[in-house]
Design an enzyme around this catalytic site. Structure first.
Site, short mmCIF file in Angstrom:
data_model
loop_
_atom_site.label_atom_id
_atom_site.label_comp_id
_atom_site.label_asym_id
_atom_site.label_seq_id
_atom_site.Cartn_x
_atom_site.Cartn_y
_atom_site.Cartn_z
N HIS A 74 0.84 -1.19 0.00
CA HIS A 74 0.00 0.00 0.00
C HIS A 74 0.88 1.25 0.00
CE1 HIS A 74 -3.48 2.50 0.64
NE2 HIS A 74 -2.91 3.05 1.68
N ASP A 76 0.90 5.17 -0.21
CA ASP A 76 0.16 6.43 -0.16
C ASP A 76 0.88 7.49 -0.99
OD1 ASP A 76 -1.94 5.78 1.75
OD2 ASP A 76 -0.31 5.58 3.21
N ASP A 189 -7.85 1.26 2.08
CA ASP A 189 -7.52 2.21 3.13
C ASP A 189 -8.45 3.40 3.30
OD1 ASP A 189 -5.98 2.91 5.33
OD2 ASP A 189 -4.55 4.09 4.18
N ASP A 326 1.71 -1.23 4.46
CA ASP A 326 2.15 0.04 3.88
C ASP A 326 3.61 -0.05 3.42
OD1 ASP A 326 -0.30 0.83 4.72
OD2 ASP A 326 0.38 2.37 6.12
N HIS A 470 -6.54 9.42 -0.28
CA HIS A 470 -7.21 9.38 1.03
C HIS A 470 -6.38 9.97 2.17
CE1 HIS A 470 -5.23 5.42 0.37
NE2 HIS A 470 -4.84 5.59 1.62
#
Ligand SMILES: [Zn+2]
Length: 1045
Positions: A74, A76, A189, A326, A470
């Site tokens: 994941h 971001d 998420d 993550d 997000h």
């Protein structure tokens, strides 16, 4: 001014959609909420669930448990670090490893979601790596999931931005990855899930989707009935055409401890990154052990036991086991530890026939294929095994009473800037597409200009897309990351301003065939100067001379528009006019435009004697440009404009008299503003008290106030994500407010200035739609330290008998009914208000239309509330490690509508689906997409310019929205425009029981003829496309029917 009751002609049948009941669903989330007690009993190892038992005899040689282990990482695009820093530090290594290791471990798989990162990485890859990547994609061992630019937040984004970031990602995949088309959504998420996303993915042509962060009580309830896999149906759908197969993950998190099964203490032992001596450990205090000969059987059985327990929550023997976290899979050791240990377990289990299980590496595509296969076997249909479900998954709680309703409002300055960028980008896309089509039509090739502009559009699409992430629009990133997003949005606003003024200049040019483009000069100023990303914009002071100053208004909507516009000028001795060509000698005559001169107030609250505001009601053609002129009066001319009167509602201070205004001071007194639709009454402190709708003569109480919330004293406190208030909101008075009342023939407004808020309420004296609303603005200032742990809301107390119900929109796309529950804490009754909220009874609906996404609720019957800003001194323990104290002075814009239901009229079926009125739809559109004001720069001559431009012969109906008109990008050695332009239309369902006051459009069954819209510009060669333009549908040569779904 004459009362314009309505000139709109609304076809009765067009209100049918809202009046028709949605198709019944197996699971309706509002019913689930009614039923749940939201208790939080300790479930044992699975804290929020129960002790799962199973009968091992449910599997046999012919009925095995089929486990797909799906490695994922994941990433971001900005959170603790900026997008670029994450990429440099971590993500580029992860992607390098994905390609290298999948070639080394030939049975291994991987899924990737964020195209923003993938595209950045791709730029740096030699062709050998690119070819290897494409091979892996074609083999199906590497899968792009969703394929959006980011994994967007689902509470705050407008649906047009959600679609845009998906198109940007899919367009990139198509052109760079050899026509690759993502087919499965992956949203692990985002903090609460919206059905708008399910709809968009469905219409983009994806088949399946996966979600994770939903309320723990909802997860438990669905798990109990093996309903975590369902066909997600839109809550307004009349049949089942929107059904989207959705897998909901059952546990607390998407990390390894919470994905192998119910017991995190066990699952953590199978995250081999946490082997002793590694960079992470297991908080449950049992470390992983490397799998060896000696422990192989024991380890395998232990893991299989978790898999089997997890399988009890689902309806089939196909089991999805994500393996990641993550920013995972970035180092050699992690890859080899995870791969080799899992490979041993897989080999062991697969070789033991009496275990009745297979475990394999897999992708999301492989999982869903197997799942659909199982459904087909059991039911004869790939999705029939799964129940239908309607509704949404807000408001998310991950544990206890920790509802994530704070992020609906956190960092509102940037949330508002998101909408501004959305306005600019759409405006630039539409004008660019028109200019590009005109060039084709006129046989000119201005490819340098258009390439430059396309590169700017692409950058802006990508940055708007990035902010939908997000941790972007949610306001949940570190301070410096927030600033980084802000800088990117500011650059994008400037880039789109450039495109708009270049395209406008070309479109207005009389001799388009011989156009000489000048990329070195700015033809127009967009009257919206932004020196710093975090400052409120400033308007341009127009120096009016004796030669006329040209201002051009650009309407990006495909309908005629009447709209208030205001400019700041340096003189009041002026006139405003349009030019009209006379029939006989083609000379231009000046047609006077009625205008109002209002004061500009200094910071001290005095009337300026060097700046004046002029306002007039503009008329602009659909998708068009209209010129207006301003010049100083000649000696023999009289001032025709109307001078606003100015009154200070205070008697303890003297104010300067400034020409030409009549300035007076009086003590506090109540007052009202009226136009032909409404009378808005204000109390002596200047706040709105009631609205009378003149058509019915009914007065509705609408007391406006500001409320304040604090945060809890003990335990967890409010932060960027969480709203944990210390009780109900309390009235927060404005300290020593200065109340100024300005009255005129075009607009009347009250302005209340105080220490932490400048509040304005305005009524526009127009026959257009704008006349039906009270326009509200707040400049909220929580920048002071003493505002720590203060949250401020705007509250409306009305006499509407709304009971426990209120209505909020989802992504500006649809409206859903909410119910206030005493069994939920305050923060659990707050919902996203991305564009509007309303309350209603049998007679009246009060709608608050919002320019910026915020959180909102209705805390009592007749009450409606939106949070304006929040300043929080502490972290709320969700990984951010900081509070929210980087507040900026933030301008919020709203329209408040009071509408009367036509007596006896039934506008919508009793269901969770509700629909705005046509007026509310129009109010929202003009709030989000006001006309652009272009001021001609310097002394550049306007002689070669047309006074107006429009190509539309028949405007779009009231219920059809032009979402975007977007020219596709051609990637290659350089960026350029393709010859394909996508026209994205949305037909809104609407409640037809509210009169279409002030509207001049029609509804006529939802048919659009491209020939009417663009008689000359586009050929009749039109293809229907899937929503992200991945798939071509039917070819149309004439009428393009626009349907609801
Ligand atoms: Zn994330």
């Amino acid at each position: 001014m004459a009362t314009n009751k309505s000139l709109a002609n609304v076809n009765f049948n067009d209100g049918l959609f809202a009046r028709t009941s949605p198709a019944p669903c197996d699971i309706q989330m509002d019913k689930v909420y009614d039923k749940l007690d939201f208790g939080n009993p300790d479930g044992g190892v699975w804290k929020q669930g129960w002790d799962i038992k199973y009968n091992p005899n449910q599997w046999n040689l012919n009925k095995k448990l089929k486990v797909f282990v799906i490695p994922h990482s994941h990433n971001d695009p900005g959170w603790i670090k900026t997008f670029e820093t994450y990429y440099r530090d971590q993500t580029n290594k992860i992607l390098n490893n994905v390609i290298a290791k999948l070639q080394k471990y030939t049975d291994m798989t991987f899924i990737w979601a964020e195209i923003s990162y993938f595209a950045l990485w791709w730029e740096e890859q030699p062709s050998s790596v690119r070819q290897a990547t494409i091979r892996l994609l074609e083999e199906g061992r590497l899968e792009i999931v969703t394929g959006g630019w980011v994994m967007p937040d689902e509470a705050n984004p407008h649906y047009s931005a959600m679609i845009e970031q998906l198109i940007t990602g899919h367009e990139w995949c198509d052109q760079n990855l050899n026509g690759y088309r993502p087919n499965n959504g992956w949203s692990i998420d985002p903090f609460g899930m919206s059905p708008t996303m399910a709809y968009i993915l469905k219409r983009a042509g994806l088949d399946n989707m996966l979600i994770q962060r939903t309320h723990y009580s909802v997860k438990k309830e669905l798990a109990k009935h093996k309903q975590l896999e369902f066909n997600w149906r839109q809550h307004w759908d009349h049949n089942s055409t929107t059904d989207m197969l959705c897998h909901m993950m059952p546990f607390y998190s998407y990390d390894v401890p919470h994905t192998c099964g119910p017991d995190p203490k066990v699952c953590c032992q199978f995250d081999f990154l946490r082997l002793p001596g590694g960079r992470a450990s297991c908080p449950w205090r049992v470390a992983p052990r490397a799998v060896s000969e000696a422990n192989l059987a024991e380890r395998s059985i232990l893991l299989l036991d978790q898999y089997r327990k997890k399988a009890q929550l689902y309806n089939t023997d196909v089991l999805l086991i994500p393996l990641g976290d993550d920013f995972r899979w970035d180092g050699d050791k992690e890859w080899s530890d995870q791969y080799t240990n899992y490979a041993k377990i897989m080999a062991y289990v697969n070789s033991q026939p009496d275990l009745h299980a297979t475990i394999q590496w897999g992708t999301l595509a492989q999982y869903f294929k197997a799942l659909r296969g199982e459904s087909f076997q059991q039911s004869g249909d790939e999705t029939k095994l799964f129940p239908s479900l309607s509704g949404d998954f807000f408001t998310y709680a991950d544990r206890d009473d920790h509802y994530w309703s704070g992020y609906f409002t956190s960092r509102p300055f940037w949330k508002a800037m998101d909408r501004t960028l959305g306005w600019y980008l759409r405006g630039a896309e539409v004008l660019y597409s028109l200019a590009w089509a005109e060039m084709e039509y006129n046989g000119v090739d201005k490819s340098d200009l258009m390439k430059e502009c396309m590169a700017k559009l692409l950058y802006s699409r990508q940055m708007l897309g990035l902010f939908q992430h997000h941790d972007g629009i949610t306001g949940t990133a570190k301070d410096h990351v927030v600033m980084d997003y802000g800088e990117k949005m500011l650059l994008s606003i400037k880039a789109t301003q450039y495109v708009i003024q270049q395209a406008a200049n070309y479109l207005l040019t009389k001799n388009k065939a011989n156009y000489k483009s000048r990329t070195d000069i700015r033809h127009f100023d967009l009257d919206d100067t932004r020196t710093e990303s975090w400052r409120l914009p400033e308007k341009t002071l127009i120096n009016v001379g004796t030669s006329a100053k040209l201002v051009v208004l650009y309407n990006s909507q495909a309908r005629h528009r009447q709209e208030l516009v205001s400019f700041i000028v340096d003189s009041y001795n002026i006139k405003v006019f349009k030019l009209q060509k006379s029939q006989e000698d083609s000379t231009n005559t000046e047609i006077d435009v009625p205008f109002q001169i209002s004061p500009v107030f200094t910071a001290a609250g005095e009337v300026s004697n060097v700046q004046y505001e002029i306002s007039f009601i503009s008329e602009t053609p659909p998708l068009g440009l209209q010129s207006y002129f301003i010049r100083l009066l000649k000696d023999d001319e009289e001032l025709e404009g109307s001078i606003a009167s100015v009154e200070y509602l205070t008697d303890d201070r003297q104010f300067y008299k400034v020409e030409p205004f009549n300035v007076k001071s009086s003590g506090p007194r109540s007052f009202s503003f009226s136009n032909s639709y409404i009378k808005a009454k204000f109390s002596s402190n200047g706040m709105l008290e009631s609205v009378t709708t003149l058509d019915s003569g009914d007065t509705t109480t609408t007391n406006l106030n500001f409320l304040q919330y604090g945060t809890r004293r003990g335990g967890d406190k409010s932060g960027a994500y969480l709203f944990l208030p210390d009780g109900q909101g309390r009235l927060r008075e404005l300290k020593n407010p200065l109340v100024k009342v300005v009255t005129g023939i075009i607009k009347s407004f009250v302005e209340i200035s105080s220490d932490w808020n400048d509040h304005r309420a305005m009524v526009v004296h127009t026959a257009g739609e704008e006349g039906t609303a009270v326009h509200i603005e707040n400049d909220i200032d929580l920048t002071a330290r003493e505002m720590d742990n203060v949250e401020i809301s705007l509250s409306i107390n009305s006499d509407v008998q709304s009971g426990d119900y209120f209505y909020t929109d989802l992504n500006g796309f649809q409206v859903i009914r909410r119910k206030r529950y005493a069994k939920l804490p305050i923060q659990g009754n707050w919902y996203p208000v991305p564009t509007m909220a309303y309350i209603q009874d049998k007679k009246t609906r009060v709608t608050l239309v919002s320019h910026q996404p915020l959180g909102g609720s209705s805390m009592a019957s007749g009450h409606l509330e939106v949070m304006l800003d929040r300043r929080l001194a502490q972290d709320d323990n969700r990984g951010l490690f900081q509070g929210v104290q980087d507040n900026r002075i933030t301008r919020h814009k709203f329209k408040l509508l009071v509408e009367k239901l036509e007596p006896g009229c039934v506008g919508e079926a009793d269901s969770q689906a509700s629909y705005p009125s046509l007026v509310a739809l129009a109010a929202r559109h003009s709030l989000l997409h006001p006309v652009f004001r272009l001021i001609k720069e310097g002394d550049e001559s306007s002689a070669g310019l047309l006074t107006s431009y429009s190509t539309v012969s028949k405007p779009l109906d009231c219920d059809i929205q032009l979402v975007n008109m977007r020219t596709s990008t051609l990637y290659g050695s350089s960026i350029g425009p393709s010859d394909r332009t996508a026209l994205i239309l949305h037909r809104h369902g609407f409640n037809s029981c509210y009169k279409p006051m002030g509207l001049r459009c029609h509804t006529s069954g939802g048919k659009v003829k491209l020939d009417d819209l663009f008689p000359s510009l586009y050929s009749n060669n039109v293809n229907q496309m899937s929503l992200s333009l991945m798939y071509e549908g039917d070819r149309h040569t004439d009428t393009v029917p626009v349907t609801f779904i």
